[in-house]
Motif scaffolding. Sequence first.
Motif, PDB file in Angstrom:
ATOM      1  N   LEU A  86      -5.275  -1.918  -3.247  1.00 50.80           N
ATOM      2  CA  LEU A  86      -6.451  -2.711  -2.881  1.00 50.80           C
ATOM      3  C   LEU A  86      -7.707  -1.983  -3.335  1.00 50.80           C
ATOM      4  CD1 LEU A  86      -5.431  -3.662   0.785  1.00 50.80           C
ATOM      5  CD2 LEU A  86      -4.922  -4.899  -1.335  1.00 50.80           C
ATOM      6  N   GLU A  87      -8.568  -2.684  -4.073  1.00 44.96           N
ATOM      7  CA  GLU A  87      -9.782  -2.072  -4.629  1.00 44.96           C
ATOM      8  C   GLU A  87     -10.995  -2.914  -4.257  1.00 44.96           C
ATOM      9  OE1 GLU A  87     -12.815  -0.555  -6.108  1.00 44.96           O
ATOM     10  OE2 GLU A  87     -11.014   0.662  -6.371  1.00 44.96           O
ATOM     11  N   ARG A  88     -12.040  -2.254  -3.727  1.00 47.15           N
ATOM     12  CA  ARG A  88     -13.220  -2.995  -3.246  1.00 47.15           C
ATOM     13  C   ARG A  88     -13.997  -3.646  -4.393  1.00 47.15           C
ATOM     14  NH1 ARG A  88     -17.999   1.333  -2.996  1.00 47.15           N
ATOM     15  NH2 ARG A  88     -17.027   2.869  -4.344  1.00 47.15           N
ATOM     16  N   GLY A  89     -13.974  -3.033  -5.599  1.00 45.70           N
ATOM     17  CA  GLY A  89     -14.685  -3.608  -6.742  1.00 45.70           C
ATOM     18  C   GLY A  89     -13.700  -3.899  -7.855  1.00 45.70           C
ATOM     19  N   GLU A  90     -13.937  -3.266  -9.007  1.00 47.32           N
ATOM     20  CA  GLU A  90     -13.001  -3.337 -10.127  1.00 47.32           C
ATOM     21  C   GLU A  90     -12.287  -1.989 -10.234  1.00 47.32           C
ATOM     22  OE1 GLU A  90     -12.416  -6.043 -12.142  1.00 47.32           O
ATOM     23  OE2 GLU A  90     -13.668  -7.079 -10.690  1.00 47.32           O
ATOM     24  N   THR A  91     -11.260  -1.923 -11.095  1.00 48.78           N
ATOM     25  CA  THR A  91     -10.625  -0.631 -11.368  1.00 48.78           C
ATOM     26  C   THR A  91     -11.699   0.381 -11.747  1.00 48.78           C
ATOM     27  OG1 THR A  91      -8.803  -1.860 -12.337  1.00 48.78           O
ATOM     28  CG2 THR A  91      -8.831   0.505 -12.737  1.00 48.78           C
ATOM     29  N   ALA A  92     -11.569   1.618 -11.259  1.00 50.34           N
ATOM     30  CA  ALA A  92     -12.536   2.681 -11.567  1.00 50.34           C
ATOM     31  C   ALA A  92     -13.953   2.267 -11.142  1.00 50.34           C
ATOM     32  CB  ALA A  92     -12.502   3.023 -13.061  1.00 50.34           C
TER      33      ALA A  92
ATOM     34  N   GLU B 116       5.804  -2.420   1.351  1.00 53.95           N
ATOM     35  CA  GLU B 116       6.206  -1.105   1.872  1.00 53.95           C
ATOM     36  C   GLU B 116       4.992  -0.174   2.033  1.00 53.95           C
ATOM     37  OE1 GLU B 116       9.976   0.311   2.090  1.00 53.95           O
ATOM     38  OE2 GLU B 116       9.497  -1.636   2.943  1.00 53.95           O
ATOM     39  N   VAL B 117       4.121  -0.159   1.008  1.00 56.79           N
ATOM     40  CA  VAL B 117       2.994   0.787   0.998  1.00 56.79           C
ATOM     41  C   VAL B 117       1.714   0.075   0.547  1.00 56.79           C
ATOM     42  CG1 VAL B 117       2.112   2.993   0.078  1.00 56.79           C
ATOM     43  CG2 VAL B 117       4.580   2.649   0.322  1.00 56.79           C
ATOM     44  N   VAL B 118       0.636   0.283   1.292  1.00 59.48           N
ATOM     45  CA  VAL B 118      -0.695  -0.160   0.845  1.00 59.48           C
ATOM     46  C   VAL B 118      -1.440   1.066   0.343  1.00 59.48           C
ATOM     47  CG1 VAL B 118      -2.949  -1.014   1.591  1.00 59.48           C
ATOM     48  CG2 VAL B 118      -0.888  -2.191   2.343  1.00 59.48           C
ATOM     49  N   VAL B 119      -1.912   0.997  -0.906  1.00 54.87           N
ATOM     50  CA  VAL B 119      -2.754   2.054  -1.481  1.00 54.87           C
ATOM     51  C   VAL B 119      -4.179   1.517  -1.495  1.00 54.87           C
ATOM     52  CG1 VAL B 119      -3.213   3.496  -3.510  1.00 54.87           C
ATOM     53  CG2 VAL B 119      -0.851   2.862  -2.936  1.00 54.87           C
ATOM     54  N   ILE B 120      -5.114   2.264  -0.901  1.00 50.23           N
ATOM     55  CA  ILE B 120      -6.512   1.827  -0.851  1.00 50.23           C
ATOM     56  C   ILE B 120      -7.301   2.606  -1.897  1.00 50.23           C
ATOM     57  CG2 ILE B 120      -8.557   1.558   0.607  1.00 50.23           C
ATOM     58  CD1 ILE B 120      -6.655   1.746   3.045  1.00 50.23           C
ATOM     59  N   GLY B 121      -7.819   1.902  -2.905  1.00 50.84           N
ATOM     60  CA  GLY B 121      -8.607   2.544  -3.963  1.00 50.84           C
ATOM     61  C   GLY B 121      -7.920   2.447  -5.309  1.00 50.84           C
TER      62      GLY B 121
END
Length: 417
Positions: A35-41, A8-13
């Motif tokens: 979706l996260e480009r690296g790790e959390t935070a 339903e929803v994509v969250v980026i970051g």
Amino acid sequence: MNPTRTTEVVVIGGGQAGLAMSQCLTSRSIDHVVLERGETANSWRTERWDSLRLLTPNWLARLPGWSYQGDDPDGYMSAADVVAYLDAYRRSIDAPIITGVEVSRIASSNDGHVVDTTHGPWSARAVVMATGACSNPHVPAIAADMPEHIEHITPIRYRNPEQLRESGVLVVGASASGLQIADELSRSGRDVTLAVGDHVRLPRTYRGMDIHWWMDAIGQLDERFDEVDDIDRARRLPSLQLVGSPERRNLDLTTVAANGVALTGRLVGRNGDRAQFSGSFANMAKSADLKQQRLLDRLDDYATEHGLDAELDEPTRPAHTAMPAPMLDLDLRGIDTIVWATGFRPHYPWLEPNLLDQKGRLVHDGGVLTVPGMYVLGLPFMRRRKSSFLDGAGPDANDLAEHLASYLARDIARSHH
């Protein structure tokens, strides 16, 4: 080719804004992925200098369904503490996060959005961009005109004084980052010049309480984007001249000057071997002092109106900024490093150009974009003055999740007709 996955929803970051949104969507039973480009935070792990601490006290690190549980509520988290805090939050809410995924493009149509990534496309009915405001340091064009021997560095690449050459340093920008880095470099024995522009000066504590306690008490942190006269200007305000330290020390221009930092006005150009500065320093400093006095007057009025005077310390005011003789130029032959602490510009390379204004800034109304089903979260004063703080992510995410839920309900109703 990876098959298209659907949600339903994509969250980026996957920082505080993305995790807060994930919790708000979960509480409304809305299927989503983060979706996260690296790790959390990721930016807290990889883009912070060693001594950095939050500007807000630990008790103000509130997220939806989560608050600080440690034994130092009045302290200030280090970057590593923030990483641990957000990791624990991610586990507690069981966020559906996929790490190591780069977004390359978002294509929107009447049927929804396709988010292209390095791990294949996602199809969604809504997209929330929660990549934060501090990912892309702004370096002014004047940097290209500096002598070739000078090394350039931004706050997200700075780690500690040992990383820099031993000779002179010019720090451009005197908000929180520039002031803290100039102070640290000067204490390490380097010869530091600080170019000062518009800035916001406040004491770390006033009458015994942290300045953020006051801002929270008077409702300033909760002030909304539709309640201020000039929201564009409010969003461009520099970050407060503060530092989070165990001794809750003040950090302002007078403090760094006493520690040996040479103060000057804005950097405006170069003439041969010399950097040139505007003569604006005295006016900028007087303006910041005046605004500080006005706010402290407001805090005193609040204390009196709420019967707090007896419980608080006496209202002693910080001294006016010490005014050095204006230095209008600097010999660049003695400078080996320039630290560009000149702010950030959010970066959305995956977006269609029509969603940005002429300066590359996202066009939005309190986080709601012009394209139906697209949202942004975590920008300065996005919906509230505290939007870019840990404490601001939750209320903003909740507002947008409510808007998003009604949008999805309308969308379903439409598709059934």
